[in-house]
Design a protein around this motif. Structure first.
Motif, PDB file in Angstrom:
ATOM      1  N   HIS A   1      33.814  58.300   6.370  1.00 47.25           N
ATOM      2  CA  HIS A   1      33.552  57.250   7.356  1.00 47.25           C
ATOM      3  C   HIS A   1      34.764  56.321   7.454  1.00 47.25           C
ATOM      4  CE1 HIS A   1      30.993  55.017  10.043  1.00 47.25           C
ATOM      5  NE2 HIS A   1      31.418  53.894   9.474  1.00 47.25           N
ATOM      6  N   THR A   2      35.098  55.955   8.669  1.00 49.30           N
ATOM      7  CA  THR A   2      36.227  55.038   8.847  1.00 49.30           C
ATOM      8  C   THR A   2      35.732  53.766   9.527  1.00 49.30           C
ATOM      9  OG1 THR A   2      37.794  56.851   8.913  1.00 49.30           O
ATOM     10  CG2 THR A   2      38.530  54.786   9.872  1.00 49.30           C
ATOM     11  N   LEU A   3      35.961  52.652   8.855  1.00 50.58           N
ATOM     12  CA  LEU A   3      35.498  51.362   9.373  1.00 50.58           C
ATOM     13  C   LEU A   3      36.534  50.762  10.305  1.00 50.58           C
ATOM     14  CD1 LEU A   3      34.150  49.742   6.068  1.00 50.58           C
ATOM     15  CD2 LEU A   3      32.786  50.689   7.946  1.00 50.58           C
ATOM     16  N   GLU A   4      36.040  49.939  11.228  1.00 51.41           N
ATOM     17  CA  GLU A   4      36.944  49.247  12.151  1.00 51.41           C
ATOM     18  C   GLU A   4      37.943  48.403  11.348  1.00 51.41           C
ATOM     19  OE1 GLU A   4      36.781  50.199  15.167  1.00 51.41           O
ATOM     20  OE2 GLU A   4      38.569  48.981  15.536  1.00 51.41           O
ATOM     21  N   ARG A   5      37.440  47.785  10.283  1.00 52.27           N
ATOM     22  CA  ARG A   5      38.279  46.958   9.412  1.00 52.27           C
ATOM     23  C   ARG A   5      37.589  46.907   8.058  1.00 52.27           C
ATOM     24  NH1 ARG A   5      39.456  43.006  13.029  1.00 52.27           N
ATOM     25  NH2 ARG A   5      37.906  41.502  12.380  1.00 52.27           N
ATOM     26  N   GLN A   6      38.373  46.969   6.990  1.00 52.54           N
ATOM     27  CA  GLN A   6      37.721  47.030   5.680  1.00 52.54           C
ATOM     28  C   GLN A   6      37.898  45.744   4.875  1.00 52.54           C
ATOM     29  OE1 GLN A   6      37.807  50.162   2.153  1.00 52.54           O
ATOM     30  NE2 GLN A   6      38.103  51.214   4.074  1.00 52.54           N
ATOM     31  N   CYS A   7      38.440  44.684   5.536  1.00 52.27           N
ATOM     32  CA  CYS A   7      38.635  43.445   4.790  1.00 52.27           C
ATOM     33  C   CYS A   7      37.730  42.341   5.338  1.00 52.27           C
ATOM     34  CB  CYS A   7      40.105  43.034   4.811  1.00 52.27           C
ATOM     35  SG  CYS A   7      40.839  43.069   6.446  1.00 52.27           S
ATOM     36  N   ASP A   8      36.664  42.727   6.045  1.00 54.68           N
ATOM     37  CA  ASP A   8      35.706  41.751   6.566  1.00 54.68           C
ATOM     38  C   ASP A   8      34.307  42.212   6.218  1.00 54.68           C
ATOM     39  OD1 ASP A   8      36.775  39.499   7.771  1.00 54.68           O
ATOM     40  OD2 ASP A   8      37.373  40.616   9.570  1.00 54.68           O
ATOM     41  N   PRO A   9      33.497  41.302   5.632  1.00 49.80           N
ATOM     42  CA  PRO A   9      32.185  41.716   5.142  1.00 49.80           C
ATOM     43  C   PRO A   9      31.294  42.334   6.219  1.00 49.80           C
ATOM     44  CG  PRO A   9      32.550  39.349   4.782  1.00 49.80           C
ATOM     45  CD  PRO A   9      33.800  39.895   5.359  1.00 49.80           C
ATOM     46  N   GLU A  10      31.421  41.849   7.475  1.00 47.03           N
ATOM     47  CA  GLU A  10      30.561  42.365   8.542  1.00 47.03           C
ATOM     48  C   GLU A  10      30.698  43.877   8.685  1.00 47.03           C
ATOM     49  OE1 GLU A  10      32.580  39.897   8.741  1.00 47.03           O
ATOM     50  OE2 GLU A  10      31.633  38.138   9.647  1.00 47.03           O
ATOM     51  N   TYR A  11      31.920  44.352   8.587  1.00 44.50           N
ATOM     52  CA  TYR A  11      32.153  45.788   8.771  1.00 44.50           C
ATOM     53  C   TYR A  11      31.698  46.572   7.543  1.00 44.50           C
ATOM     54  CZ  TYR A  11      34.899  44.402  12.798  1.00 44.50           C
ATOM     55  OH  TYR A  11      35.312  43.871  13.991  1.00 44.50           O
ATOM     56  N   ILE A  12      31.892  45.969   6.379  1.00 45.69           N
ATOM     57  CA  ILE A  12      31.575  46.684   5.144  1.00 45.69           C
ATOM     58  C   ILE A  12      30.068  46.926   5.004  1.00 45.69           C
ATOM     59  CG2 ILE A  12      31.744  46.509   2.620  1.00 45.69           C
ATOM     60  CD1 ILE A  12      34.481  45.270   3.120  1.00 45.69           C
ATOM     61  N   ASP A  13      29.286  46.032   5.608  1.00 49.58           N
ATOM     62  CA  ASP A  13      27.828  46.214   5.615  1.00 49.58           C
ATOM     63  C   ASP A  13      27.433  47.540   6.251  1.00 49.58           C
ATOM     64  OD1 ASP A  13      27.188  43.942   4.301  1.00 49.58           O
ATOM     65  OD2 ASP A  13      26.724  42.749   6.096  1.00 49.58           O
ATOM     66  N   GLU A  14      28.245  47.993   7.193  1.00 50.19           N
ATOM     67  CA  GLU A  14      27.995  49.260   7.890  1.00 50.19           C
ATOM     68  C   GLU A  14      27.842  50.444   6.938  1.00 50.19           C
ATOM     69  OE1 GLU A  14      30.853  50.990  10.747  1.00 50.19           O
ATOM     70  OE2 GLU A  14      30.874  48.977  11.608  1.00 50.19           O
ATOM     71  N   LEU A  15      28.417  50.318   5.750  1.00 49.45           N
ATOM     72  CA  LEU A  15      28.394  51.453   4.815  1.00 49.45           C
ATOM     73  C   LEU A  15      27.041  51.632   4.149  1.00 49.45           C
ATOM     74  CD1 LEU A  15      31.832  50.932   2.984  1.00 49.45           C
ATOM     75  CD2 LEU A  15      31.323  52.540   4.828  1.00 49.45           C
ATOM     76  N   LEU A  16      26.198  50.613   4.273  1.00 51.10           N
ATOM     77  CA  LEU A  16      24.934  50.607   3.533  1.00 51.10           C
ATOM     78  C   LEU A  16      24.137  51.911   3.654  1.00 51.10           C
ATOM     79  CD1 LEU A  16      23.470  48.754   1.590  1.00 51.10           C
ATOM     80  CD2 LEU A  16      22.192  47.819   3.528  1.00 51.10           C
ATOM     81  N   PRO A  17      23.875  52.403   4.886  1.00 51.11           N
ATOM     82  CA  PRO A  17      23.076  53.638   4.962  1.00 51.11           C
ATOM     83  C   PRO A  17      23.787  54.853   4.369  1.00 51.11           C
ATOM     84  CG  PRO A  17      23.771  52.907   7.166  1.00 51.11           C
ATOM     85  CD  PRO A  17      24.176  51.842   6.212  1.00 51.11           C
ATOM     86  N   MET A  18      25.106  54.834   4.328  1.00 51.30           N
ATOM     87  CA  MET A  18      25.850  56.017   3.846  1.00 51.30           C
ATOM     88  C   MET A  18      26.020  56.010   2.346  1.00 51.30           C
ATOM     89  SD  MET A  18      28.761  55.920   6.678  1.00 51.30           S
ATOM     90  CE  MET A  18      28.168  54.434   7.444  1.00 51.30           C
ATOM     91  N   ILE A  19      25.948  54.818   1.771  1.00 50.63           N
ATOM     92  CA  ILE A  19      26.257  54.673   0.355  1.00 50.63           C
ATOM     93  C   ILE A  19      25.074  55.126  -0.503  1.00 50.63           C
ATOM     94  CG2 ILE A  19      25.541  52.382  -0.464  1.00 50.63           C
ATOM     95  CD1 ILE A  19      28.697  51.952  -0.763  1.00 50.63           C
ATOM     96  N   ASP A  20      23.917  55.144   0.136  1.00 50.16           N
ATOM     97  CA  ASP A  20      22.708  55.536  -0.563  1.00 50.16           C
ATOM     98  C   ASP A  20      22.834  56.992  -1.014  1.00 50.16           C
ATOM     99  OD1 ASP A  20      20.277  54.772  -1.527  1.00 50.16           O
ATOM    100  OD2 ASP A  20      19.200  55.771   0.123  1.00 50.16           O
ATOM    101  N   GLY A  21      22.762  57.212  -2.319  1.00 47.95           N
ATOM    102  CA  GLY A  21      22.812  58.587  -2.817  1.00 47.95           C
ATOM    103  C   GLY A  21      24.188  59.062  -3.251  1.00 47.95           C
ATOM    104  N   VAL A  22      25.241  58.278  -2.998  1.00 51.50           N
ATOM    105  CA  VAL A  22      26.543  58.715  -3.495  1.00 51.50           C
ATOM    106  C   VAL A  22      26.786  58.147  -4.898  1.00 51.50           C
ATOM    107  CG1 VAL A  22      27.526  58.904  -1.169  1.00 51.50           C
ATOM    108  CG2 VAL A  22      27.965  56.844  -2.517  1.00 51.50           C
ATOM    109  N   ASP A  23      27.684  58.825  -5.648  1.00 50.37           N
ATOM    110  CA  ASP A  23      27.959  58.404  -7.029  1.00 50.37           C
ATOM    111  C   ASP A  23      29.144  57.449  -7.109  1.00 50.37           C
ATOM    112  OD1 ASP A  23      26.095  60.444  -7.721  1.00 50.37           O
ATOM    113  OD2 ASP A  23      27.727  61.909  -7.541  1.00 50.37           O
ATOM    114  N   ALA A  24      30.002  57.498  -6.089  1.00 51.05           N
ATOM    115  CA  ALA A  24      31.198  56.653  -6.112  1.00 51.05           C
ATOM    116  C   ALA A  24      31.767  56.541  -4.714  1.00 51.05           C
ATOM    117  CB  ALA A  24      32.254  57.241  -7.045  1.00 51.05           C
ATOM    118  N   VAL A  25      32.634  55.535  -4.545  1.00 50.90           N
ATOM    119  CA  VAL A  25      33.304  55.350  -3.256  1.00 50.90           C
ATOM    120  C   VAL A  25      34.803  55.439  -3.487  1.00 50.90           C
ATOM    121  CG1 VAL A  25      33.733  53.758  -1.330  1.00 50.90           C
ATOM    122  CG2 VAL A  25      31.478  53.820  -2.402  1.00 50.90           C
TER     123      VAL A  25
END
Ligand code: SF4
Ligand code: SF4
Lengths: 222, 147
Positions: free
Chosen positions: A65-89
């Motif tokens: 997944h590629t975020l519009e910007r990774q240094c702003d919390p608003e964008y990082i929230d987008e990862l929530l549904p994808m992070i479920d079930g992964v072991d690491a980022v």
């Protein structure tokens, strides 16, 4: 832009080897422009990691997944549904992005996929060069628009050292002497007088010498 | 591995190698059936991701075929392609697949014989190298596992 380069694959393989499923996150800003960590590089790294690991019998699932910007919390929230079930980022953003992901997802191991290098500009396709070290008190107005901090190897403030020969810095024939560039530009602009003004000893507290820096804009704070 | 038939993907520029392949056909020149041709508008259009994905999907060898030096329809797409191929060769070394499984070749639209020759040479070379180290595994991994 903030420039970066992918870490050697070997180092990245060791980061992810213990895991079955990871999320690989790119950033659409600086690291996309310097071809280090955008959507395309995410795809390349995901394929490379999978194929390298397969050879030692490990299979790994990599969500991309590629975020519009990774240094702003608003964008990082987008990862929530994808992070479920992964072991690491694993993050392909600059160090700021990596840290923001780590701050938001507290229980998740987070690894950097790139080495963040410097603030620079693109000189020509495929070449990026350092231009600014974020000293917090910009001198460009008196140095002909050329930074003596980022571009002089000794960070001299008042003219060249004795190593300046035929426009090159003594550290390498491939490095222009910043003070030669400054002088040439001031001359071109008819601002030779500027060169004679002494720049006083710099207060490096604004450059980080006073500890981690922060900008607070009261009018914008929530 | 004596019966090993490599899968080779050839990214062929529409203005030269693709036409050369056509020429080889009309001249009744034979070349190995191992070559899977993908027509591209210019060899410079072939990105690292296309090459890497070809290997991920089971190719044993890949080559990018562009126009002769100075003949690129888009000025210098072929030279960009050469540099990109070199870059991807290094990445393939890092991955463990080996950069020698990837090549850049150049020819003109009229060189049907060269197209056939390169196709045979590449097939021979990859046959000697054996299957891609990730091919048997990719096939395995894409099969659903019971559990
Ligand atoms: S003087 Fe300071 S702020 Fe200005 S370009 Fe140089 S390092 Fe950056
Ligand atoms: S040669 Fe020029 S750029 Fe190099 S250290 Fe001396 S003044 Fe700085």
């Amino acid at each position: 832009m903030i420039t970066a380069e992918r870490k050697p694959l070997e180092e990245l393989i060791e980061f992810v080897r213990p895991f079955k499923r990871i999320l690989l996150v790119g950033c659409n800003e600086c690291v996309t422009v310097c071809s280090a960590g955008g959507r395309k590089e995410v795809g390349l790294l995901a394929s490379g990691l999978k194929m390298a690991l397969l050879q030692s019998g490990n299979t790994i699932e990599i969500r991309e997944h590629t975020l519009e910007r990774q240094c702003d919390p608003e964008y990082i929230d987008e990862l929530l549904p994808m992070i479920d079930g992964v072991d690491a980022v694993m993050s392909m953003a600059c160090g700021c992005g990596v840290q923001e992901v780590a701050r938001r997802y507290k229980n998740m191991p987070v690894f950097p996929a790139v080495n963040t290098k410097f603030m620079g500009a693109s000189e020509r396709p495929g070449v990026w060069a350092e231009r600014c070290q974020g000293c917090g008190n910009c001198l460009l107005g008196v140095t002909g628009g050329i930074c003596p901090i980022a571009r002089c190897s000794k960070r001299l403030m008042n003219g060249p050292c004795g190593g300046s020969v035929t426009g090159k810095c003594e550290i390498s024939q491939d490095v222009d002497c910043a003070w030669q560039l400054i002088w040439d530009r001031l001359k071109e602009l008819g601002l030779e007088d500027q060169y004679l003004k002494i720049i006083p000893a710099k207060d490096w507290r604004t450059a980080g010498g006073g500890g981690p820096r922060k900008i607070i804009r009261e009018d914008l704070t929530a | 591995m004596e019966n090993f038939e490599p899968v080779i993907v050839a990214f062929c520029c529409h203005y030269c190698a693709y036409t050369a392949a056509d020429m080889a056909g009309s001249q009744r020149l034979t070349y190995p059936a191992n070559i899977k041709i993908i027509r591209v508008p210019c060899s410079g259009k072939v990105d690292a991701i296309h090459i890497i994905k070809a290997f991920e999907k089971g190719a044993d060898g890949v080559y990018v075929a562009g126009c002769l030096d100075g003949d690129c329809h888009f000025k210098n797409g072929n030279n960009r392609a050469s540099r990109r191929v070199e870059y991807v060769q290094k990445y393939l070394d890092e991955i463990g697949i080996g950069g020698e499984r990837l090549e850049m070749v150049k020819m003109s639209a009229g060189m049907g014989y060269l197209f056939a020759k390169i196709a045979s040479e590449m097939t021979e070379k990859i046959r000697k190298l054996g299957p891609s180290p990730v091919r048997p595994l990719t096939v395995q991994a894409s099969q659903p596992t019971a559990s």
